[in-house]
Design a protein around this motif. Sequence first.
Motif, PDB file in Angstrom:
ATOM      1  N   LEU A 273       0.843  -1.186   0.000  1.00 59.59           N
ATOM      2  CA  LEU A 273       0.000   0.000   0.000  1.00 59.59           C
ATOM      3  C   LEU A 273       0.881   1.239   0.000  1.00 59.59           C
ATOM      4  O   LEU A 273       1.703   1.433   0.898  1.00 59.59           O
ATOM      5  CB  LEU A 273      -0.900  -0.007   1.236  1.00 59.59           C
TER       6      LEU A 273
ATOM      7  N   ARG B 154      -4.301   6.579   0.842  1.00 60.52           N
ATOM      8  CA  ARG B 154      -3.882   5.484  -0.023  1.00 60.52           C
ATOM      9  C   ARG B 154      -3.943   5.910  -1.490  1.00 60.52           C
ATOM     10  O   ARG B 154      -4.891   6.556  -1.943  1.00 60.52           O
ATOM     11  CB  ARG B 154      -4.717   4.227   0.235  1.00 60.52           C
TER      12      ARG B 154
ATOM     13  N   TYR C 181      -4.728  -0.581   7.990  1.00 64.81           N
ATOM     14  CA  TYR C 181      -5.130  -0.049   6.689  1.00 64.81           C
ATOM     15  C   TYR C 181      -6.081  -0.950   5.915  1.00 64.81           C
ATOM     16  O   TYR C 181      -6.656  -0.526   4.922  1.00 64.81           O
ATOM     17  CB  TYR C 181      -3.890   0.220   5.837  1.00 64.81           C
TER      18      TYR C 181
ATOM     19  N   LEU D 172       1.050   5.335   0.198  1.00 68.40           N
ATOM     20  CA  LEU D 172       0.266   6.428   0.755  1.00 68.40           C
ATOM     21  C   LEU D 172       0.915   7.762   0.417  1.00 68.40           C
ATOM     22  O   LEU D 172       2.142   7.868   0.392  1.00 68.40           O
ATOM     23  CB  LEU D 172       0.163   6.311   2.278  1.00 68.40           C
TER      24      LEU D 172
END
Length: 822
Positions: free
Chosen positions: A175, A182, A215, A177
């Motif tokens: 992921l 995100r 997350y 960010l």
Amino acid sequence: MKPLLLFFFSLLTLSGRAQTTGAVQGTVQAGSQPVPFASVGLKGSGQGVTVDEAGRFTLPNLPTGPYRLVVSAVGFQPLERPLTIMAGQTTTINLRLSAVPAALAEVVVTGVSRATELRKSPVPVAVLSKREVNLNSNGNLIDAAVKGVPGLSAVTTGPNISKPFIRGLGYNRVLTLYNGLRQEGQQWGDEHGIEIDQYDIDRIEVVKGPASLIYGSDAVAGVINMLPKLPNGLAGRLHGEALSEYQTNNNLIGTSLGLNYNQRGWQYAARGSYRLAQAYRNALEGRVYGTAFRELNLTGLAGVEKTWGSTHLTATLYDNFQEIPDGSRDSLSRRFTRQIFEGEQDDIKNRPLVPAAELGTYRINPLHQRIQHYRLLSRTQLRLGTGELHALLGAQQNVRREYNHPTAPNQAGLAVALNTYNYDLRYAAPAWHGLEATVGLNGMHQRNHNQDATDFPIPDYQLTDVGGFGYLKKTFGPLDLSGGLRYDTRLLRWADFYVGPNPATGFDGQLTAAEAGGQAPQFAAFRTRYGGLSASLGATYSFSERLVLRANVARGYRAPNITEVGSNGLDPGAHIVYLGNRSFGPEFSLQQDIGLSAYLPDAELSASVFNNHINNYIYQARLTDAAGQPVVIVPGNATYQYQQGRAQLYGGELTVNLHPQAAPAWALSNSLAYVTGLNRAADQVETHGAAARYLPLIPPLRTRTELRLTQQRARGRFTNAYLRAVLDYNAPQNRFYALDDTETRTAGYALLGLGAGTGLLGGADKREVLQLFLQLDNAFNTVYQSHLNRLKYFEYYATTPNGRRGIYNQGRNFSLKVVVPF
């Protein structure tokens, strides 16, 4: 009479309280400076307060008796003092904290419930500053992070396209960010990178390990959070920096101007950046056709920061023109050729050579992609007593077009627009008997829409994610325990999607059901819901302030992405026909981490190992027919079908950084990273043997050694001058996914880099007015291929005259970067 008795009784009660309660007040300082927002509490009582900006605090109405006063602040050693509350008295106490070593005091905001010291994180977290990024010459921000973080690697398609991998896992398992939001931009694809201005990023934080607890889906391998710098400096004055860089290999020119202003807590910032580059080159092939790019970034921020908290609103624009390489070339001379016809008229073996003038130009060739990304982000933090409420709201639009028709250069082959809306709410409750609790709710909603195009690898779809979590942390002296639970659900759906000939363009196009005339849809309607539980339990134990042991076990969750489930068509930029599988279930990983860090006066040592088992692991495999021959659906393009099985990844990282106190100008940094990925799908291994033993896209063992000499104090106008030498070694990769020649062995290589730089002082106040960075990469112009370089497999011929297959990485590159702060 009764009211009178009640009155006297009340007076006696109040008098008794006044005589049996007291108060404590004081200050918290480090040296002669206050420590704002430190936590002060009475151990075991539940009574506590946060000190103000001047370091002052008051705890009123305390029952009399003995207490233990506990003080803590990020970056300082906790302090505990005995205290006795006397009836009717206010005790004044001045508390002085001692700072811990800088390496221990590093604060991270990624992968945990609230800002936490680096040493308190049970999973490995790496931090890269803007200065470390500036020291290197980088094609993009992910390449900069790869150079500074062991265990981080990237799948590349030229100098401006890098997809991050953490410990052998990438794509939707990592992921990314931007300031906590995100990044959503068709990240399932190979042929484009992240849509973030690398000149705007002040700090990169990398979590190596499952972060699904905080997350949700897509963080099963880890998180990369790219943090811009908030406006600072002297209030009431305009500050900023002007940056310019040049790289010789592809004649890259980069410019950026950032401005910021703050006054009475109000903050404003703006930045504009522009980069353009020609095709890169190496000693074997000269310039590599199809790797030029042109990129524009604009950023604006407005916000306020007060004692009650802060709120900021950020808007960004990213616009990138990126050429698409295909690797076609003349069979004898190995010079690059270009496509000018389509279909049966396109003879790959007789394409014309690319003129030299087109190889060395900033003009973007007709076969290219254009990626536009728009982002609006709101972040708010409210201090509610000793608790905190964090709210994040974001809206993004990603528009991606790939122009792959030489006979119709204005007709996009692929054109998709992805709209994403994100929310993230977290409440960090006040500490209760030393227990820190955080609860949160986050998720997103997406709509993806195919525009005027001729190729449709994925349908129009809608995706909705919702997840909630609870996280607890408790300190028992030198032992910190933390853990939590989370549940996620994802709804993925689309309607029948029809594709057929479009007479107006001569290519395929999207049709309505009526226009399809009863033919089967390319993507039949689909609707399913995924769900999964994530969990984490970790501990850090401080043998002393300089020796820390950490361990963590976590269950990660990842729902399949759109291409893994729904793809059924050509991605022209990747030159691959993707076929998904509707029956896929979510991936679940179980990973164990253990690490030991030592922060010694002359060295920092860190070692960590991990073991990761993944059920329902999804990967790509080339599709073959019953005779074992590759299936070709679209001529000139490979066909891959997603598979699902079991996998195991294990390995670790080791860092040894030496900085002797007797010679503070010298520093020697060493790192090693290793990961092995095993295919545990029994049917695959039994059927195909050793060729299917390993997972695809696993980086080889890598070591990096840097020797740096840094100026310790200013001499004349020069400050922070440095010299550095870097040796980056990648071992041969003999453990690869060999089935159907999906991957091949990659030879090892070593690259030498040399760098130098300095700052210049000016003005009456002798402040730094210029920063100069010089870097020479691949000093010996080594010809090599990275195992994670997709261009390694861009080859049309079974044999070549020079025995070299595919495209090679960038050759020698000298970069000059100048930063002018003001």
